[in-house]
Motif scaffolding. Sequence first.
Motif, PDB file in Angstrom:
ATOM      1  N   ALA B 162       0.826  -1.220   0.000  1.00 18.63           N
ATOM      2  CA  ALA B 162       0.000   0.000   0.000  1.00 18.63           C
ATOM      3  C   ALA B 162       0.858   1.267   0.000  1.00 18.63           C
ATOM      4  CB  ALA B 162      -0.945  -0.006   1.199  1.00 18.63           C
ATOM      5  N   THR B 165       2.109   1.825  -3.348  1.00 13.40           N
ATOM      6  CA  THR B 165       1.042   2.319  -4.228  1.00 13.40           C
ATOM      7  C   THR B 165       0.859   3.826  -4.041  1.00 13.40           C
ATOM      8  OG1 THR B 165      -0.032   0.170  -4.158  1.00 13.40           O
ATOM      9  CG2 THR B 165      -1.394   2.031  -4.853  1.00 13.40           C
ATOM     10  N   ILE B 166       0.926   4.291  -2.803  1.00 14.05           N
ATOM     11  CA  ILE B 166       0.828   5.736  -2.561  1.00 14.05           C
ATOM     12  C   ILE B 166       2.005   6.461  -3.209  1.00 14.05           C
ATOM     13  CG2 ILE B 166       0.930   7.544  -0.785  1.00 14.05           C
ATOM     14  CD1 ILE B 166      -0.652   5.745   1.052  1.00 14.05           C
ATOM     15  N   GLY B 169       1.807   6.180  -7.044  1.00 11.24           N
ATOM     16  CA  GLY B 169       0.668   6.987  -7.485  1.00 11.24           C
ATOM     17  C   GLY B 169       0.968   8.476  -7.374  1.00 11.24           C
ATOM     18  N   THR B 170       1.735   8.847  -6.355  1.00 12.50           N
ATOM     19  CA  THR B 170       2.124  10.247  -6.182  1.00 12.50           C
ATOM     20  C   THR B 170       3.019  10.707  -7.332  1.00 12.50           C
ATOM     21  OG1 THR B 170       1.990  10.090  -3.783  1.00 12.50           O
ATOM     22  CG2 THR B 170       3.371  11.852  -4.667  1.00 12.50           C
ATOM     23  N   VAL B 179      -1.260  18.361  -8.223  1.00 15.57           N
ATOM     24  CA  VAL B 179      -1.530  17.738  -6.927  1.00 15.57           C
ATOM     25  C   VAL B 179      -0.708  18.446  -5.864  1.00 15.57           C
ATOM     26  CG1 VAL B 179       0.220  15.940  -7.330  1.00 15.57           C
ATOM     27  CG2 VAL B 179      -1.614  15.537  -5.676  1.00 15.57           C
ATOM     28  N   ASP B 180      -1.321  18.637  -4.707  1.00 15.66           N
ATOM     29  CA  ASP B 180      -0.636  19.317  -3.612  1.00 15.66           C
ATOM     30  C   ASP B 180       0.172  18.278  -2.828  1.00 15.66           C
ATOM     31  OD1 ASP B 180       0.146  20.489  -1.262  1.00 15.66           O
ATOM     32  OD2 ASP B 180      -1.695  21.638  -1.010  1.00 15.66           O
ATOM     33  N   THR B 183       0.123  18.330   1.109  1.00 12.86           N
ATOM     34  CA  THR B 183      -1.076  17.749   1.718  1.00 12.86           C
ATOM     35  C   THR B 183      -1.027  16.221   1.638  1.00 12.86           C
ATOM     36  OG1 THR B 183      -2.315  19.686   1.000  1.00 12.86           O
ATOM     37  CG2 THR B 183      -3.599  17.782   1.668  1.00 12.86           C
ATOM     38  N   LEU B 184      -0.593  15.740   0.488  1.00 16.24           N
ATOM     39  CA  LEU B 184      -0.497  14.284   0.313  1.00 16.24           C
ATOM     40  C   LEU B 184       0.510  13.700   1.303  1.00 16.24           C
ATOM     41  CD1 LEU B 184      -1.529  11.923  -1.285  1.00 16.24           C
ATOM     42  CD2 LEU B 184      -0.145  12.638  -3.228  1.00 16.24           C
ATOM     43  N   ALA B 186       1.298  14.986   4.224  1.00 16.05           N
ATOM     44  CA  ALA B 186       0.721  15.063   5.574  1.00 16.05           C
ATOM     45  C   ALA B 186      -0.167  13.841   5.835  1.00 16.05           C
ATOM     46  CB  ALA B 186      -0.084  16.355   5.727  1.00 16.05           C
ATOM     47  N   GLU B 187      -0.931  13.423   4.806  1.00 17.09           N
ATOM     48  CA  GLU B 187      -1.806  12.264   5.014  1.00 17.09           C
ATOM     49  C   GLU B 187      -1.004  10.959   5.032  1.00 17.09           C
ATOM     50  OE1 GLU B 187      -4.863  12.233   6.022  1.00 17.09           O
ATOM     51  OE2 GLU B 187      -5.122  10.049   5.898  1.00 17.09           O
ATOM     52  N   ALA B 190       0.134  10.743   8.417  1.00 17.34           N
ATOM     53  CA  ALA B 190      -0.965  10.400   9.325  1.00 17.34           C
ATOM     54  C   ALA B 190      -1.291   8.906   9.233  1.00 17.34           C
ATOM     55  CB  ALA B 190      -2.201  11.239   8.988  1.00 17.34           C
ATOM     56  N   TYR B 191      -1.169   8.376   8.033  1.00 20.06           N
ATOM     57  CA  TYR B 191      -1.394   6.940   7.820  1.00 20.06           C
ATOM     58  C   TYR B 191      -0.348   6.126   8.587  1.00 20.06           C
ATOM     59  CZ  TYR B 191      -0.921   2.604   4.960  1.00 20.06           C
ATOM     60  OH  TYR B 191      -0.772   1.316   4.513  1.00 20.06           O
ATOM     61  N   ALA B 194      -1.057   6.424  12.285  1.00 18.24           N
ATOM     62  CA  ALA B 194      -2.220   5.664  12.756  1.00 18.24           C
ATOM     63  C   ALA B 194      -1.973   4.156  12.729  1.00 18.24           C
ATOM     64  CB  ALA B 194      -3.448   6.010  11.898  1.00 18.24           C
ATOM     65  N   ARG B 195      -1.245   3.686  11.704  1.00 22.44           N
ATOM     66  CA  ARG B 195      -1.046   2.242  11.565  1.00 22.44           C
ATOM     67  C   ARG B 195       0.145   1.729  12.357  1.00 22.44           C
ATOM     68  NH1 ARG B 195      -3.149  -2.211  10.308  1.00 22.44           N
ATOM     69  NH2 ARG B 195      -1.920  -2.906   8.519  1.00 22.44           N
TER      70      ARG B 195
END
Lengths: 201, 201
Positions: B162, B165-166, B169-170, B179-180, B183-184, B186-187, B190-191, B194-195
């Motif tokens: 995964a 893939t990010i 894909g980026t 694409v910003d 922001t991408l 930052a997420e 965060a992923y 969280a994981r």
Amino acid sequence: MPPGLFPEEPSETRIEILKATYSALCEHGYADLTIERIGQHFPKSTSLVYHHYEGKDELLLDFLSYLLEDAEENLGTDAAANAHERLQIIFDQVFTQEKSSEEIAFQQAMAWMRAQATTDEEYRHHFTQHDRFFRDQLADIIRDGIEEGEFKEVDPEQMGIALHTILSGTMAQQVTSDVDLSTLRAEAEAYVEARLLAEGR
Amino acid sequence: MPPGLFPEEPSETRIEILKATYSALCEHGYADLTIERIGQHFPKSTSLVYHHYEGKDELLLDFLSYLLEDAEENLGTDAAANAHERLQIIFDQVFTQEKSSEEIAFQQAMAWMRAQATTDEEYRHHFTQHDRFFRDQLADIIRDGIEEGEFKEVDPEQMGIALHTILSGTMAQQVTSDVDLSTLRAEAEAYVEARLLAEGR
């Protein structure tokens, strides 16, 4: 052909041409597509296609606009389901190995058109709108889930961009390398779980 | 040109040709690349290129293999840092707006070659190996982080797929739409948070 994308018997010539374009794109792919080949799927004279479009790229850009307009009009109709279920419906569509050869052919053609966007400003402009629309769709679902108290409070736009990147990256990998979609889906679920659903919300 | 990718004065003709290929690809892109144009970056006679390779695709496939061999030999040298720092180093490389025009040109050429993989089995075979290598690199970092007690116990392979893939894909979005990236990123952080890092581990 996705049901409802084109009328069965289009009354407008433009729509007839775009429908023929879809079929020709699935049959020949982007690189081998010609107006002549589109004409073979078009019930009227090929000269009419030349009358409407100056060339292949002008036609394909109009075709891409049509697809996006259709998505803008028809997506989001599953708003009856809750936010998590709506994400599942999208995951079901993207992470499936069971795509028809036509769906795969179309996904391959989209990969070529996206590559075209690396060097052609008009294609880039299209894919910028395309990506923005799908990011916003995902952000809307996340926002709804937060408002309904179903999801934790994250930044919906920020997470929409990342989810869209996973989904578009998945579709690109599916047609260009061997990837285990069920494993990728499991992790996408785990990401949603950890960010939106985990304890402590 | 990434430092160290090619020797300054290659002693082998193959390496000289591949170095010229890199320069020609950045200058002309995939679609407009020809053996003649590669020859313009090659200090010896262009006929020598034809002697080594039957055509553009055979040469490019060898070029892609060389890049992957180089990555296999030279990546992972930052193993001194801890797992989370190693992820940050990769994020720094991918989520940066500050890429040179050469880096962007090369990323564009890679997008074209990946599109080629939709219909050409040899390119697909290459990108399958390419994706597998980078997924495994990410899985190794996650596994190390778990073993060191830094990360929560997730399935390293699953999360590696995964994360890859990010990241891929980026890079695809960066050269095909607006694409910003901050922001991408930052997420993506965060992923990971969280994981792998969140409380309760």
